[in-house]
Design a protein around this motif. Structure first.
Motif, PDB file in Angstrom:
ATOM      1  N   ALA A 178       0.844  -1.201   0.000  1.00 23.15           N
ATOM      2  CA  ALA A 178       0.000   0.000   0.000  1.00 23.15           C
ATOM      3  C   ALA A 178       0.876   1.247   0.000  1.00 23.15           C
ATOM      4  O   ALA A 178       0.457   2.317  -0.452  1.00 23.15           O
ATOM      5  N   ASN A 185       2.780  11.859  -9.216  1.00 24.46           N
ATOM      6  CA  ASN A 185       2.105  10.977  -8.251  1.00 24.46           C
ATOM      7  C   ASN A 185       0.672  11.474  -8.046  1.00 24.46           C
ATOM      8  O   ASN A 185       0.262  12.469  -8.649  1.00 24.46           O
ATOM      9  N   CYS A 186      -0.009  10.786  -7.154  1.00 21.28           N
ATOM     10  CA  CYS A 186      -1.393  11.125  -6.831  1.00 21.28           C
ATOM     11  C   CYS A 186      -1.486  12.522  -6.192  1.00 21.28           C
ATOM     12  O   CYS A 186      -2.360  13.328  -6.510  1.00 21.28           O
ATOM     13  N   THR A 187      -0.550  12.780  -5.291  1.00 17.04           N
ATOM     14  CA  THR A 187      -0.522  14.060  -4.575  1.00 17.04           C
ATOM     15  C   THR A 187      -0.441  15.233  -5.557  1.00 17.04           C
ATOM     16  O   THR A 187      -1.150  16.238  -5.406  1.00 17.04           O
ATOM     17  N   HIS A 215      -6.617  10.465   3.106  1.00 16.46           N
ATOM     18  CA  HIS A 215      -5.156  10.545   3.203  1.00 16.46           C
ATOM     19  C   HIS A 215      -4.792  12.034   3.277  1.00 16.46           C
ATOM     20  O   HIS A 215      -5.503  12.885   2.735  1.00 16.46           O
ATOM     21  N   ALA A 274      -5.847   6.117  -5.290  1.00 17.60           N
ATOM     22  CA  ALA A 274      -4.469   5.667  -5.033  1.00 17.60           C
ATOM     23  C   ALA A 274      -4.409   4.187  -4.648  1.00 17.60           C
ATOM     24  O   ALA A 274      -3.565   3.450  -5.142  1.00 17.60           O
ATOM     25  N   GLN A 275      -5.300   3.752  -3.764  1.00 16.42           N
ATOM     26  CA  GLN A 275      -5.240   2.361  -3.297  1.00 16.42           C
ATOM     27  C   GLN A 275      -6.095   1.420  -4.135  1.00 16.42           C
ATOM     28  O   GLN A 275      -5.828   0.220  -4.186  1.00 16.42           O
ATOM     29  N   ASP A 329     -10.004   9.889  -5.215  1.00 18.12           N
ATOM     30  CA  ASP A 329      -8.627   9.474  -4.941  1.00 18.12           C
ATOM     31  C   ASP A 329      -8.584   7.943  -5.063  1.00 18.12           C
ATOM     32  O   ASP A 329      -9.050   7.230  -4.178  1.00 18.12           O
ATOM     33  N   LEU A 379     -10.706   3.663  -1.806  1.00 16.08           N
ATOM     34  CA  LEU A 379     -10.411   2.537  -0.905  1.00 16.08           C
ATOM     35  C   LEU A 379      -9.475   3.044   0.195  1.00 16.08           C
ATOM     36  O   LEU A 379      -8.394   3.562  -0.112  1.00 16.08           O
ATOM     37  N   SER A 408      -2.882  13.692   1.657  1.00 12.90           N
ATOM     38  CA  SER A 408      -2.788  14.290   0.307  1.00 12.90           C
ATOM     39  C   SER A 408      -4.110  14.882  -0.157  1.00 12.90           C
ATOM     40  O   SER A 408      -4.137  15.720  -1.047  1.00 12.90           O
ATOM     41  N   SER A 456      -1.398   7.092  -8.383  1.00 10.68           N
ATOM     42  CA  SER A 456       0.064   7.105  -8.509  1.00 10.68           C
ATOM     43  C   SER A 456       0.508   5.846  -9.242  1.00 10.68           C
ATOM     44  O   SER A 456       0.028   4.750  -8.925  1.00 10.68           O
ATOM     45  N   ILE A 509     -11.898   9.537  -1.038  1.00  7.35           N
ATOM     46  CA  ILE A 509     -11.055   8.360  -1.205  1.00  7.35           C
ATOM     47  C   ILE A 509     -11.922   7.171  -1.632  1.00  7.35           C
ATOM     48  O   ILE A 509     -13.033   7.002  -1.132  1.00  7.35           O
ATOM     49  N   ASN A 553      -6.715   3.506   2.836  1.00 11.57           N
ATOM     50  CA  ASN A 553      -5.382   2.913   3.000  1.00 11.57           C
ATOM     51  C   ASN A 553      -5.138   2.458   4.439  1.00 11.57           C
ATOM     52  O   ASN A 553      -4.062   1.955   4.749  1.00 11.57           O
ATOM     53  N   HIS A 605       3.343   4.319  -8.946  1.00  8.31           N
ATOM     54  CA  HIS A 605       4.152   3.400  -8.139  1.00  8.31           C
ATOM     55  C   HIS A 605       3.309   2.461  -7.289  1.00  8.31           C
ATOM     56  O   HIS A 605       3.832   1.508  -6.714  1.00  8.31           O
ATOM     57  N   LYS A 606       1.984   2.724  -7.202  1.00  6.57           N
ATOM     58  CA  LYS A 606       1.131   1.809  -6.436  1.00  6.57           C
ATOM     59  C   LYS A 606       0.470   0.776  -7.353  1.00  6.57           C
ATOM     60  O   LYS A 606      -0.292  -0.056  -6.903  1.00  6.57           O
TER      61      LYS A 606
END
Ligand SMILES: Cc1ncc(COP(=O)(O)O)c(C=O)c1O
Length: 425
Positions: free
Chosen positions: A28, A91-93, A121, A203-204, A201, A174, A123, A224, A172, A176, A226-227
């Motif tokens: 995560a 990234n997401c941020t 989050h 991200a997750q 969001d 999901l 962010s 993001s 959000i 985190n 990278h996730k």
């Protein structure tokens, strides 16, 4: 699910730490990268490293066409109407900051309301707090109920009561921390019923659940790279074209313009007008490789249902091994996806808040023990401090799974945590 064939594609997971196999349960925070993504990065730098959208030489032509193609791959993955709706970010941020500093800054006034949730989050909180200082709008947080779900009734009432003031809903998908999936389709529909604009969001959720922006109906969505097994330095914000066309530019510089003279400039087309300067070219191209790999892998294992069930099984396996042990305190419900946050009674962790919080001796000892055994998990607030405050708890430990996680990882992790507790209690 043929886990081993997936795991084999991740060189980092074949490593040992202190002679012990690495057990990576921090997906995560960031996922590991399959060989094809690593190869894509190396190919870019060894075969066609060059700037995009500018030079007409062969290397630049190749990089530019791969960059454009990467936007198309992401658009297709999210089911966006066109790649023009896809802006690459780091990234997401950065995606949320872009939205806040363009759409929100242009449209919000004093007295308006932005709706977030108590499980956001940082962010998706801090950029709003920063703009709030400038503009003076109000922020309302949809409460998280004692059963860890969002209080949708509260949101419905807010929408009814404040229909002229609620302008943006940013939530959000999901959590985190809690692993709870929010009903973003319903939340979007309710927001739209009073003309509010909705940002998601993801991200997750992006590497765990199918995402279809047209089906959700949201106006914007961020994630993001990278996730989702892609490189750091890659990410995206999707924004509906009709909104994007009206937005002021975010950052000024090369490539976001068509023409510049001493007094003015004209804007480039979409999405390039939001991608000022030289972007993370290698990372953006490798993000598309990661997404194509992810889609193919999901197909090979039998679809998202299989992945979701696999994650649920792993999580349930982990939690059930602590059944009856009253020092194990789960944060949230048993039914969850992706992440398990918990506390170990008697242990406290400082996480990332080193200046303001102290891990107790047991906390420090167990963290040292765990990492010396090759187990990679996270401790802290997971950038969701308001959620921890809502339930009056300090930092938690978090185990999170990915597409490569298998039962052996879970069993080893349980064994190491139990050994750690016994040794340090
Ligand atoms: C739900 C959620 N939103 C936003 C972020 C921020 O992602 P990044 O740090 O990649 O911008 C994270 C990262 O953990 C997250 O879990």
């Amino acid at each position: 699910m043929k886990k081993n064939s997936i795991k084999k594609q991740f060189p980092i997971l074949q490593q040992k730490i202190n002679g012990k196999p690495v057990i990576y349960l921090d997906s995560a925070a960031t996922t590991q990268k399959p060989q094809c993504v690593i190869d894509s990065l190396s190919e870019y730098y060894t075969e066609y490293n060059s700037n995009i959208h500018r030079s007409s030489h062969k290397l630049s032509q190749k990089a530019t066409s791969k960059w454009i193609e990467a936007h198309k791959v992401v658009a297709d993955f999210l089911n966006a109407g066109t790649y023009e709706e896809i802006i690459f970010t780091r990234n997401c941020t950065e995606g949320i900051n872009l939205f806040v500093n363009t759409y929100a800054k242009q449209n919000l006034q004093k007295g308006d309301i932005v709706v977030l949730t108590e499980m956001e989050h940082h962010s998706n909180i801090v950029p709003w707090l920063m703009l709030q200082k400038e503009v003076g709008f109000d922020i309302e947080y949809i409460p998280v109920k004692d059963n860890y779900k969002l209080d949708i009734k509260w949101y419905e009432e807010l929408i009814k009561k404040e229909k002229d003031r609620v302008k943006i809903v940013s939530i959000i998908h999901l959590s985190n921390v809690l692993g709870i999936v929010n009903d973003i389709k319903k939340i979007t529909e309710l927001g739209h019923s009073i003309g509010a604009v909705v940002l998601i969001d993801a991200a997750q959720s992006v590497a765990r659940l199918p995402i279809d922006v047209q089906d959700i109906g949201c106006d914007a969505l961020v994630f993001s790279g990278h996730k989702i097994y892609g490189p750091t330095g890659s990410g995206c914000i999707y924004i509906k074209k009709e909104i994007l066309e009206e937005l002021p530019p975010y950052m000024g510089g090369g490539e976001m313009i068509k023409e510049v003279n001493r007094k003015s400039f004209t804007l480039n087309g979409l999405p390039w007008r939001f991608e000022a300067g030289t972007p993370d070219i290698a990372d953006g191209i490798a993000l598309a490789v990661a997404i194509s790999w992810f889609k193919e892998t999901i197909k090979n294992i039998g679809g998202y249902e299989v992945l979701i069930q696999h994650e649920k099984n792993l999580i349930s396996r982990f939690i059930s091994k602590f059944e009856g042990l009253d020092w194990f305190k789960l944060f949230g419900k048993r039914e969850r996806i992706g992440v398990i946050s918990f506390n170990l009674e008697g242990f406290s962790f400082m996480g990332c808040k080193k200046e303001t919080l102290e891990s107790n001796d047991q906390g420090k000892k167990i963290l040292d023990f765990i990492s010396s055994r090759g187990l990679c998990i996270r401790d802290g607030f997971h950038c969701a401090q308001p959620l921890h405050t809502r339930f009056s708890i300090g930092p938690t430990m978090r185990v999170s799974v990915g597409i490569y996680t298998d039962e052996r990882d879970i069993d080893r992790a349980v064994q190491i945590i139990k050994q750690g507790v016994l040794r340090t209690m």
